[in-house]
Design an enzyme around this catalytic site. Sequence first.
Site, short mmCIF file in Angstrom:
data_model
loop_
_atom_site.label_atom_id
_atom_site.label_comp_id
_atom_site.label_asym_id
_atom_site.label_seq_id
_atom_site.Cartn_x
_atom_site.Cartn_y
_atom_site.Cartn_z
CG PHE A 204 -1.91 1.17 1.14
CD1 PHE A 204 -3.01 1.09 0.29
CD2 PHE A 204 -1.72 2.33 1.87
CE1 PHE A 204 -3.90 2.15 0.19
CE2 PHE A 204 -2.61 3.39 1.76
CZ PHE A 204 -3.71 3.30 0.93
CG ASP B 5 5.91 3.89 1.38
OD1 ASP B 5 6.01 4.65 2.37
OD2 ASP B 5 4.83 3.67 0.81
CE LYS C 197 0.42 5.44 7.40
NZ LYS C 197 -1.02 5.52 7.58
N1 PLP Z 1 2.63 4.38 2.12
C1 PLP Z 1 2.40 3.61 3.17
C2 PLP Z 1 3.40 2.54 3.52
C3 PLP Z 1 1.25 3.76 3.94
O1 PLP Z 1 1.03 2.95 4.98
C4 PLP Z 1 0.33 4.76 3.58
C5 PLP Z 1 -0.91 4.95 4.34
O2 PLP Z 1 -1.37 4.10 5.06
C6 PLP Z 1 0.62 5.58 2.48
C7 PLP Z 1 1.77 5.36 1.77
C8 PLP Z 1 -0.34 6.66 2.05
O3 PLP Z 1 -0.31 7.73 2.95
P1 PLP Z 1 -1.49 8.79 2.96
O4 PLP Z 1 -2.71 8.10 3.45
O5 PLP Z 1 -0.99 9.88 3.89
O6 PLP Z 1 -1.65 9.29 1.58
#
Ligand code: PLP
Length: 427
Positions: A154, A238, A267
């Site tokens: 994700f 990520d 986050k």
């Molecule tokens: N990347 C990872 C690993 C995530 O866990 C998330 C959100 O849960 C995102 C990207 C996306 O972040 P956002 O919801 O702030 O767009």
Amino acid sequence: MIEERAELYGAATPQELAAEVYENYKEFVNPSLARVMKLSGSPVEVRARGCTIWDHNGKAYLDFAGGYGVFTLGYMHPRAVAAVRDQLDRIALSGKTMFNVLLGRAARRLAELAPGDLRVSFWCNSGTEAIEGAIKLARAATGRAKIVGTEDAFHGKTLGALSVSGRETFQTPFRPLLADSVCVPYGTTDTLEDALRDAAAFVVEPVQGEGGVHVPPAGYLRDVRAICDRTGALFIADEIQTGLGRCGYRFACDRDAVVPDVMTLAKGLSGGIMPVGAFIARPHWWNRAFGKAPLLHTSTFGGNELACTAALTAMNVLEEEGLAEAARVRGEQLLTGARAVAAEYPAVVRQARGLGLLVGVELTNEGYGGWIIPEMLKAGVTAAWTLNAQRVIRLEPPLVVTAREVDRALAALRAGVATAFEKLGTL
Ligand code: PLP
């Protein structure tokens, strides 16, 4: 209790507040989500401190959903709140035509903390924007188009990030997504070299969070690093969920002592005070992508003073309060406890796994979760599903969680699992 009542946003009674918010969600926010939340008994959040949220009735909940990883410092950390309040009296958002002190300081601090020569950062407002920026950097720097992600990953829900996320349900209505985006299995490099030969980048989470909390074998990221070096594809880590202490390391990449080419963050970056995201890159790649075109990638709100103040303070608190180490210790306690529940109820819990304070409890059947999460909520502990694996309950409290709070959450988990087994037996 009295204090919470005084904060009812103008409603006369808690019931009136709950009715108002439900009606507003149903009519103006997200009608189907409103119904689901009502059915699952979601209360109304009115106040939060540390690891605790209070609802409209004044009931306290230990927050083990933790905003899906946002509240590294706990809710409303006094230093971050004070810094943001102070900044609010000076300048809140950037006018953009002049230098912004806080953006410069936050970027410098991030470069000091980030591994290796990760140095130049772009600041935005969310995780998915950080991923979009990282993908754009990789394409511009390499002149290649293909982006490789991992199955069940994700990375966010904008079109680029969605293209390398691994859940059909979220992708299908929006196809075609980015051309030339493919996913390979997570945690193994068996097919990676072939996939990366003509790719701009490999986007990968050091621990796959929303995919169900999968911790790859030690050395996986080192192998990824070597394959990226051989193929010329950029290694984008990520760390939006795993970074900044969450996994018991400053960054989860540190577990394998690797330096990615680009790292994305969001986050926990502001400690749970302001929305903020960023990607940070090695100068070589940054310069190849944006060196001659400084306005190639921009954001009106990105890097604003309030967000950067919060981020700067949060990074300092993280270091000074030793929160990565705390996450490691408390994470071990949480994982050990969750594994004991799994051993006691093997018919319900298949496995508990995790790294630091990112713990997943995989159920043998999705049906049990319908009892466990609501039972935990009744006992005053929040927990949540992972987005791409509906059979895995995530536990990711603030990194300031205490040993007693972990014990309380574990007791609620155990009671929830026991109730689920009592009600449903073996499924
Ligand atoms: N990347 C990872 C690993 C995530 O866990 C998330 C959100 O849960 C995102 C990207 C996306 O972040 P956002 O919801 O702030 O767009």
